[in-house]
Design an enzyme around this catalytic site. Structure first.
Site, PDB file in Angstrom:
ATOM      1  N   LYS A  17       0.842  -1.205   0.000  1.00 19.44           N
ATOM      2  CA  LYS A  17       0.000   0.000   0.000  1.00 19.44           C
ATOM      3  C   LYS A  17       0.875   1.252   0.000  1.00 19.44           C
ATOM      4  O   LYS A  17       0.589   2.223  -0.705  1.00 19.44           O
ATOM      5  CB  LYS A  17      -0.941  -0.022   1.215  1.00 19.44           C
ATOM      6  CG  LYS A  17      -2.055  -1.059   1.080  1.00 19.44           C
ATOM      7  CD  LYS A  17      -2.841  -1.285   2.370  1.00 19.44           C
ATOM      8  CE  LYS A  17      -3.817  -2.459   2.178  1.00 19.44           C
ATOM      9  NZ  LYS A  17      -4.612  -2.759   3.385  1.00 19.44           N
ATOM     10  N   GLN A  61      -4.763  -1.710   9.641  1.00 19.09           N
ATOM     11  CA  GLN A  61      -4.645  -3.018   9.000  1.00 19.09           C
ATOM     12  C   GLN A  61      -5.204  -4.114   9.913  1.00 19.09           C
ATOM     13  O   GLN A  61      -4.884  -4.167  11.104  1.00 19.09           O
ATOM     14  CB  GLN A  61      -3.169  -3.291   8.642  1.00 19.09           C
ATOM     15  CG  GLN A  61      -2.943  -4.556   7.840  1.00 19.09           C
ATOM     16  CD  GLN A  61      -3.557  -4.508   6.442  1.00 19.09           C
ATOM     17  OE1 GLN A  61      -3.680  -3.450   5.835  1.00 19.09           O
ATOM     18  NE2 GLN A  61      -3.943  -5.658   5.917  1.00 19.09           N
ATOM     19  N   ASP A 120     -11.118   2.476   3.839  1.00 17.53           N
ATOM     20  CA  ASP A 120     -11.376   1.036   3.723  1.00 17.53           C
ATOM     21  C   ASP A 120     -12.868   0.760   3.512  1.00 17.53           C
ATOM     22  O   ASP A 120     -13.241  -0.342   3.099  1.00 17.53           O
ATOM     23  CB  ASP A 120     -10.947   0.319   5.018  1.00 17.53           C
ATOM     24  CG  ASP A 120      -9.593  -0.366   4.893  1.00 17.53           C
ATOM     25  OD1 ASP A 120      -9.205  -0.722   3.761  1.00 17.53           O
ATOM     26  OD2 ASP A 120      -8.938  -0.540   5.935  1.00 17.53           O
TER      27      ASP A 120
HETATM   28  N1  GUN Z   1      -6.921  -7.107   6.040  1.00 17.01           N
HETATM   29  C1  GUN Z   1      -7.259  -7.824   4.952  1.00 17.01           C
HETATM   30  N2  GUN Z   1      -7.796  -7.029   4.008  1.00 17.01           N
HETATM   31  C2  GUN Z   1      -7.805  -5.783   4.521  1.00 17.01           C
HETATM   32  C3  GUN Z   1      -8.237  -4.532   4.023  1.00 17.01           C
HETATM   33  O1  GUN Z   1      -8.756  -4.395   2.913  1.00 17.01           O
HETATM   34  N3  GUN Z   1      -8.058  -3.474   4.845  1.00 17.01           N
HETATM   35  C4  GUN Z   1      -7.532  -3.588   6.086  1.00 17.01           C
HETATM   36  N4  GUN Z   1      -7.423  -2.495   6.831  1.00 17.01           N
HETATM   37  N5  GUN Z   1      -7.118  -4.747   6.590  1.00 17.01           N
HETATM   38  C5  GUN Z   1      -7.257  -5.827   5.798  1.00 17.01           C
END
Ligand code: GUN
Length: 291
Positions: free
Chosen positions: A52, A96, A119
């Site tokens: 990211k 996350q 998100d």
């Molecule tokens: N863990 C797995 N997929 C995601 C996501 O799209 N966003 C976040 N914050 N954590 C995750």
């Protein structure tokens, strides 16, 4: 059979985003700024967060990574969330997941200012998306919809079977596929579904998000169906230097012979997910959904 190339599509979209960012900055606007909170040392999460941060660079965004050990208290994490909520320089941020067991994930998600919730996990965004109002949409289902659009997949009146009912993928995907303009007839199957195989055999589009390696086999697929594979399980593979490879929820070799279009793993849905997070961050910086 057409391979749905998420990696190439994501690269195109990131280039489009970068162009837009440079236009905004040249006109005196603010460079979008995404922050990410990572708690602990989960291998998968570290990889995702690093990807990211790299995607932010590719899109011309600023990024801030806040790292904490897994003994961080829930209260301390909520404090960090409050600081990011109040920081006018941060346009959007993510925490996350998964979080360590002693932290209530839902409490953390609900503490995030929904206007910075890139998100799309906050109940306000989930609810607005469900009734078709502008909102941040969870990146994986949003990326899948974008792939279907860009590859000209007909969805109107088609039977779409979604395997999995998670809050991040299955549930929002089902809402999006039945929305006006997409117009699919949606069936959601999960671990307790009795007719899962029959549902799959009747499907024009299968979206597999159950986290079981190679679960969708050729006998479950109608000839000509479109197959979207969300699975990314690490399976042991001694032919690779690192000892593992990513395996999707679909038995790709066999299903690719029957499907009309199919996403690979890796290089399918995964790169699109990160790319949609970038789109959401750009939307946050431009206050597209909220003032
Ligand atoms: N863990 C797995 N997929 C995601 C996501 O799209 N966003 C976040 N914050 N954590 C995750």
């Amino acid at each position: 059979m057409t391979l749905i190339d998420g990696k190439a599509t994501a690269a195109t979209i990131k280039a489009e985003i970068k162009e837009e960012v440079e236009r905004i900055v040249a006109a005196g606007g603010k460079r979008p700024h995404l922050a990410a909170i990572l708690v602990g040392h989960d291998g998968g999460s570290e990889t995702y967060v690093n990807n990211k941060v790299r995607a932010c660079e590719e899109c011309g965004f600023r990024s801030t990574l806040l790292r904490f050990e897994d003994d961080l208290s829930e209260e301390a994490l909520l404090d960090e969330v409050a600081k990011l909520n109040a920081n006018a320089d941060i346009d959007g941020f993510i925490v996350q997941l998964p979080l360590p067991r002693h932290i209530d994930e839902q409490k953390v998600i609900e503490a995030i200012d929904y206007r910075k919730d890139v998100d799309g996990f906050h109940p306000i965004n989930v609810g607005r998306m469900a009734i078709g109002l502008p909102a941040f949409i969870s990146a994986t289902p949003k990326g899948i919809l974008e792939l279907l659009r860009r590859y000209g997949v007909e969805t109107s009146g088609k039977k779409c079977v979604i395997l999995g009912r998670s809050n991040i993928v299955g549930k929002p995907m089902s809402q999006l596929m039945m929305q006006k303009g997409v117009d699919a007839t949606v069936t959601v199957c999960h671990s307790r579904s009795k007719t899962l195989k029959d549902e799959c055999r009747a499907a024009d589009i299968i979206i597999a998000a159950i986290g079981q390696p190679a679960f969708v086999t050729a006998d479950m697929v109608k000839p000509g169906a479109v197959i979207i594979d969300v699975g990314t399980t690490r399976v042991k593979d001694d032919t690779r230097a690192r000892g593992w490879r990513l395996q999707g929820d679909v038995d790709f070799q066999a299903v690719a012979l029957i499907a009309s279009q199919i996403t690979p793993v890796p290089g399918g849905v995964g790169p699109m997910t990160i790319c949609m997070l970038m789109q959401n961050t750009l939307a946050a910086a431009r206050h597209e959904y909220y003032d």
